[in-house]
Motif scaffolding. Structure first.
Motif, PDB file in Angstrom:
ATOM      1  N   LEU A  40       0.832  -1.209   0.000  1.00  0.00           N
ATOM      2  CA  LEU A  40       0.000   0.000   0.000  1.00  0.00           C
ATOM      3  C   LEU A  40       0.866   1.258   0.000  1.00  0.00           C
ATOM      4  CD1 LEU A  40      -2.862  -1.001   2.466  1.00  0.00           C
ATOM      5  CD2 LEU A  40      -3.041  -0.690   0.000  1.00  0.00           C
ATOM      6  N   LYS A  41       1.968   1.230   0.738  1.00  0.00           N
ATOM      7  CA  LYS A  41       2.874   2.385   0.749  1.00  0.00           C
ATOM      8  C   LYS A  41       3.608   2.521  -0.582  1.00  0.00           C
ATOM      9  CE  LYS A  41       6.617   4.655   2.966  1.00  0.00           C
ATOM     10  NZ  LYS A  41       7.919   4.562   3.447  1.00  0.00           N
ATOM     11  N   GLN A  42       4.056   1.400  -1.123  1.00  0.00           N
ATOM     12  CA  GLN A  42       4.778   1.386  -2.392  1.00  0.00           C
ATOM     13  C   GLN A  42       3.913   1.934  -3.523  1.00  0.00           C
ATOM     14  OE1 GLN A  42       6.203  -2.534  -3.185  1.00  0.00           O
ATOM     15  NE2 GLN A  42       6.740  -2.092  -5.289  1.00  0.00           N
ATOM     16  N   GLU A  43       2.616   1.665  -3.476  1.00  0.00           N
ATOM     17  CA  GLU A  43       1.694   2.134  -4.506  1.00  0.00           C
ATOM     18  C   GLU A  43       1.051   3.481  -4.139  1.00  0.00           C
ATOM     19  OE1 GLU A  43       1.144   0.788  -7.461  1.00  0.00           O
ATOM     20  OE2 GLU A  43       2.430  -0.961  -7.130  1.00  0.00           O
ATOM     21  N   SER A  44       1.511   4.125  -3.061  1.00  0.00           N
ATOM     22  CA  SER A  44       1.084   5.463  -2.618  1.00  0.00           C
ATOM     23  C   SER A  44      -0.379   5.540  -2.185  1.00  0.00           C
ATOM     24  CB  SER A  44       1.345   6.501  -3.710  1.00  0.00           C
ATOM     25  OG  SER A  44       2.712   6.564  -3.992  1.00  0.00           O
ATOM     26  N   ASN A  92      -1.639 -14.943 -16.814  1.00  0.00           N
ATOM     27  CA  ASN A  92      -2.484 -14.437 -17.898  1.00  0.00           C
ATOM     28  C   ASN A  92      -3.830 -13.921 -17.408  1.00  0.00           C
ATOM     29  OD1 ASN A  92      -0.499 -15.235 -19.754  1.00  0.00           O
ATOM     30  ND2 ASN A  92      -1.306 -17.320 -19.743  1.00  0.00           N
ATOM     31  N   GLN A  93      -4.179 -14.205 -16.163  1.00  0.00           N
ATOM     32  CA  GLN A  93      -5.480 -13.804 -15.617  1.00  0.00           C
ATOM     33  C   GLN A  93      -5.365 -12.703 -14.565  1.00  0.00           C
ATOM     34  OE1 GLN A  93      -6.411 -17.618 -13.987  1.00  0.00           O
ATOM     35  NE2 GLN A  93      -7.782 -18.137 -15.667  1.00  0.00           N
ATOM     36  N   LEU A  94      -4.228 -12.040 -14.465  1.00  0.00           N
ATOM     37  CA  LEU A  94      -4.051 -11.003 -13.434  1.00  0.00           C
ATOM     38  C   LEU A  94      -5.130  -9.939 -13.575  1.00  0.00           C
ATOM     39  CD1 LEU A  94      -0.181 -10.556 -13.425  1.00  0.00           C
ATOM     40  CD2 LEU A  94      -1.580 -11.558 -11.635  1.00  0.00           C
ATOM     41  N   PRO A  95      -5.828  -9.605 -12.480  1.00  0.00           N
ATOM     42  CA  PRO A  95      -6.945  -8.656 -12.569  1.00  0.00           C
ATOM     43  C   PRO A  95      -6.490  -7.222 -12.809  1.00  0.00           C
ATOM     44  CG  PRO A  95      -6.583  -9.318 -10.299  1.00  0.00           C
ATOM     45  CD  PRO A  95      -5.645 -10.123 -11.134  1.00  0.00           C
ATOM     46  N   ARG A  96      -7.306  -6.483 -13.552  1.00  0.00           N
ATOM     47  CA  ARG A  96      -7.127  -5.039 -13.716  1.00  0.00           C
ATOM     48  C   ARG A  96      -8.259  -4.366 -12.954  1.00  0.00           C
ATOM     49  NH1 ARG A  96      -4.331  -2.393 -17.976  1.00  0.00           N
ATOM     50  NH2 ARG A  96      -6.061  -0.956 -18.103  1.00  0.00           N
ATOM     51  N   VAL A  97      -7.911  -3.550 -11.994  1.00  0.00           N
ATOM     52  CA  VAL A  97      -8.901  -2.884 -11.156  1.00  0.00           C
ATOM     53  C   VAL A  97      -9.158  -1.497 -11.722  1.00  0.00           C
ATOM     54  CG1 VAL A  97      -9.425  -2.115  -8.816  1.00  0.00           C
ATOM     55  CG2 VAL A  97      -8.109  -4.198  -9.173  1.00  0.00           C
ATOM     56  N   LEU A  98     -10.410  -1.203 -12.018  1.00  0.00           N
ATOM     57  CA  LEU A  98     -10.826   0.079 -12.599  1.00  0.00           C
ATOM     58  C   LEU A  98      -9.977   0.444 -13.818  1.00  0.00           C
ATOM     59  CD1 LEU A  98     -11.720   2.444  -9.633  1.00  0.00           C
ATOM     60  CD2 LEU A  98     -13.252   1.284 -11.196  1.00  0.00           C
ATOM     61  N   ASP A  99      -9.772  -0.533 -14.678  1.00  0.00           N
ATOM     62  CA  ASP A  99      -9.021  -0.350 -15.918  1.00  0.00           C
ATOM     63  C   ASP A  99      -7.622   0.220 -15.663  1.00  0.00           C
ATOM     64  OD1 ASP A  99      -8.955  -0.868 -18.631  1.00  0.00           O
ATOM     65  OD2 ASP A  99      -9.591   1.155 -19.170  1.00  0.00           O
ATOM     66  N   LEU A 101      -6.593   1.880 -12.831  1.00  0.00           N
ATOM     67  CA  LEU A 101      -6.521   2.969 -11.857  1.00  0.00           C
ATOM     68  C   LEU A 101      -6.336   2.453 -10.428  1.00  0.00           C
ATOM     69  CD1 LEU A 101      -9.260   5.376 -13.213  1.00  0.00           C
ATOM     70  CD2 LEU A 101      -6.788   5.566 -13.470  1.00  0.00           C
ATOM     71  N   GLY A 102      -6.743   1.227 -10.176  1.00  0.00           N
ATOM     72  CA  GLY A 102      -6.579   0.614  -8.861  1.00  0.00           C
ATOM     73  C   GLY A 102      -5.562  -0.506  -8.940  1.00  0.00           C
ATOM     74  N   ILE A 103      -5.380  -1.194  -7.810  1.00  0.00           N
ATOM     75  CA  ILE A 103      -4.454  -2.321  -7.780  1.00  0.00           C
ATOM     76  C   ILE A 103      -5.116  -3.520  -7.120  1.00  0.00           C
ATOM     77  CG2 ILE A 103      -2.366  -0.920  -7.697  1.00  0.00           C
ATOM     78  CD1 ILE A 103      -2.195  -1.750  -4.670  1.00  0.00           C
ATOM     79  N   SER A 104      -4.586  -4.686  -7.423  1.00  0.00           N
ATOM     80  CA  SER A 104      -4.892  -5.911  -6.695  1.00  0.00           C
ATOM     81  C   SER A 104      -3.634  -6.285  -5.938  1.00  0.00           C
ATOM     82  CB  SER A 104      -5.259  -7.045  -7.643  1.00  0.00           C
ATOM     83  OG  SER A 104      -6.539  -6.878  -8.144  1.00  0.00           O
ATOM     84  N   ILE A 105      -3.800  -6.782  -4.726  1.00  0.00           N
ATOM     85  CA  ILE A 105      -2.663  -7.257  -3.951  1.00  0.00           C
ATOM     86  C   ILE A 105      -2.720  -8.777  -3.979  1.00  0.00           C
ATOM     87  CG2 ILE A 105      -1.563  -7.293  -1.692  1.00  0.00           C
ATOM     88  CD1 ILE A 105      -2.718  -4.503  -1.194  1.00  0.00           C
ATOM     89  N   LEU A 106      -1.610  -9.395  -4.389  1.00  0.00           N
ATOM     90  CA  LEU A 106      -1.543 -10.838  -4.547  1.00  0.00           C
ATOM     91  C   LEU A 106      -0.482 -11.434  -3.631  1.00  0.00           C
ATOM     92  CD1 LEU A 106      -2.053  -9.584  -7.631  1.00  0.00           C
ATOM     93  CD2 LEU A 106      -2.004 -11.986  -8.153  1.00  0.00           C
TER      94      LEU A 106
END
Length: 132
Positions: A40-44, A92-99, A101-106
């Protein structure tokens, strides 16, 4: 009180603290929570985090981030993979959050990463949560 899902508890504490404009939130510490806070810090999405030791209990203090108008940077944070239903994706299935604009944490074999870093490494894993 026993807790079935400590990650959901962490995300709920962050969500509740941002709803009432708190400057920081204290969460019981674990290695997984440390890594999530680091991403969360790394992605600001948060200002910073520190570790607070009060007696025998350790806590992670997450300093929340707000924009210039006082709005929370994190609009929503939701748990994807739950104890009753784990969600795994491959590279190949990594999610894109809000096209994008967001992130998924895996949670991956290389540690806890954002979907952007996991894509660079070309690995998949368990989707912990989505943040935007």
């Amino acid at each position: 009180m026993s807790m079935n899902d400590p990650i959901s508890d962490m995300l709920t504490r962050i969500r509740n603290a941002m709803a009432v404009d708190k400057r920081f939130v204290d969460i019981p510490v674990s290695n997984m929570k440390k890594r999530i806070a680091f991403v969360l810090k790394q992605e600001s999405y948060i200002e910073d985090f520190i570790f607070v030791k009060d007696g025998i209990n350790s806590r992670i203090r997450i300093f929340l981030k707000y924009d210039i108008k006082g709005n929370a940077v994190i609009t929503a944070i939701e748990r994807v993979s739950k104890p009753g239903r784990r969600v795994y994706v491959n590279q190949n299935q990594l999610p894109r959050v809000l096209d994008g604009l967001g992130i998924s944490i895996l949670s991956t074999s290389k540690g806890v990463l954002s979907n952007k870093v996991a894509k660079r490494f070309g690995i998949g894993g368990e989707v912990i949560c989505n943040v935007w």
